[in-house]
Design a protein around this motif. Structure first.
Motif, PDB file in Angstrom:
ATOM      1  N   TRP A  99       5.466  33.997  24.295  1.00 53.77           N
ATOM      2  CA  TRP A  99       6.840  34.474  24.142  1.00 53.77           C
ATOM      3  C   TRP A  99       7.862  33.345  24.256  1.00 53.77           C
ATOM      4  O   TRP A  99       9.056  33.594  24.340  1.00 53.77           O
ATOM      5  CB  TRP A  99       7.140  35.545  25.182  1.00 53.77           C
ATOM      6  CG  TRP A  99       6.580  36.893  24.850  1.00 53.77           C
ATOM      7  CD1 TRP A  99       5.758  37.215  23.813  1.00 53.77           C
ATOM      8  CD2 TRP A  99       6.790  38.104  25.581  1.00 53.77           C
ATOM      9  NE1 TRP A  99       5.447  38.556  23.848  1.00 53.77           N
ATOM     10  CE2 TRP A  99       6.071  39.125  24.923  1.00 53.77           C
ATOM     11  CE3 TRP A  99       7.509  38.431  26.722  1.00 53.77           C
ATOM     12  CZ2 TRP A  99       6.056  40.436  25.371  1.00 53.77           C
ATOM     13  CZ3 TRP A  99       7.491  39.738  27.171  1.00 53.77           C
ATOM     14  CH2 TRP A  99       6.786  40.732  26.497  1.00 53.77           C
ATOM     15  N   ARG A 130      11.971  33.168  23.385  1.00 56.66           N
ATOM     16  CA  ARG A 130      12.676  34.449  23.477  1.00 56.66           C
ATOM     17  C   ARG A 130      13.742  34.382  24.567  1.00 56.66           C
ATOM     18  O   ARG A 130      13.635  33.614  25.513  1.00 56.66           O
ATOM     19  CB  ARG A 130      11.686  35.574  23.800  1.00 56.66           C
ATOM     20  CG  ARG A 130      10.650  35.763  22.691  1.00 56.66           C
ATOM     21  CD  ARG A 130       9.774  36.955  22.936  1.00 56.66           C
ATOM     22  NE  ARG A 130      10.581  38.176  22.826  1.00 56.66           N
ATOM     23  CZ  ARG A 130      10.149  39.375  23.212  1.00 56.66           C
ATOM     24  NH1 ARG A 130       8.953  39.506  23.732  1.00 56.66           N
ATOM     25  NH2 ARG A 130      10.920  40.427  23.076  1.00 56.66           N
ATOM     26  N   ASP A 176      15.591  39.725  26.565  1.00 56.96           N
ATOM     27  CA  ASP A 176      14.507  40.337  25.781  1.00 56.96           C
ATOM     28  C   ASP A 176      13.197  40.365  26.557  1.00 56.96           C
ATOM     29  O   ASP A 176      12.450  41.348  26.511  1.00 56.96           O
ATOM     30  CB  ASP A 176      14.294  39.586  24.461  1.00 56.96           C
ATOM     31  CG  ASP A 176      15.354  39.896  23.425  1.00 56.96           C
ATOM     32  OD1 ASP A 176      16.164  40.824  23.653  1.00 56.96           O
ATOM     33  OD2 ASP A 176      15.361  39.214  22.384  1.00 56.96           O
TER      34      ASP A 176
END
Length: 196
Positions: free
Chosen positions: A51, A54, A58
């Motif tokens: 991830w 990000r 979020d």
């Protein structure tokens, strides 16, 4: 080890911050684990790196959904930032990227395009005594659509007055590389800590 540049004459260098300029991802992960753990959450290392790029909001929102939690986003984000900033004295620069910064500074303009907050980016660059090298900072609060959308990189090119096709991006995440490519920019992939 100087990371090889793509072919071409570039009129601006655009950099992600965490994991690209600053070797801060391990510290970020520790801060995440502590902050989330206070609310019963977890962030496995593999998912943390997957991830990468990000926004904090979020990440917390999606972890809440995945883990059936209702962690307060603003509180967890603030706690994570507090924990991370306490670790800043141990942060170092990514060597191959630092060499490009040293060689190109003053010759071409620089910008940072990060999914992190301005507070976090400014603190990281200040800790490494690099803040003055980056007249343009495009951070999470400056654009609506996060990476892999090209908005942040296009905004930075516009602020520098450089055509996107004349920019080279330094990125350590797949989302960031995708954003650079979507912006029509050349890209240098910065290796993850375990690949260096």
């Amino acid at each position: 080890m100087l990371l090889p540049l793509p072919d071409g004459e570039f009129k601006a260098y655009l950099f992600d911050c965490d994991g690209t300029i600053t070797d801060s991802m391990p510290a970020h992960h520790r801060a995440w684990l502590t902050a989330l753990g206070e609310w019963g959450g977890d962030f496995p290392e593999e998912l943390f790196y997957a991830w990468g790029g990000r926004t904090v909001v979020d990440v917390i929102t999606d972890l809440n959904a995945r883990q059936g939690l209702s962690m307060p986003v603003a509180e967890v984000a603030a706690r994570r930032e507090e924990l991370f900033q306490a670790m800043l004295p141990e942060i170092t620069a990514v060597p191959g990227v630092m060499e490009h910064i040293s060689q190109a500074y003053g010759r071409v303009p620089f910008a940072v395009v990060s999914g992190s907050t301005r507070e976090s980016v400014t603190a990281s660059l200040t800790a490494l005594d690099l803040l003055d090298r980056f007249p343009v900072l495009v951070c999470a609060e400056d654009y609506a659509r996060p990476k892999p959308d090209p908005e942040g990189y296009l905004l930075a090119a516009g602020l520098l007055g450089v055509d996107p096709r004349d920019c080279v991006v330094f990125e350590d995440t797949e989302l960031g590389v995708a954003a650079a490519r979507a912006a029509g920019m050349a890209c240098v992939r910065v290796p993850a800590p375990w690949e260096r």
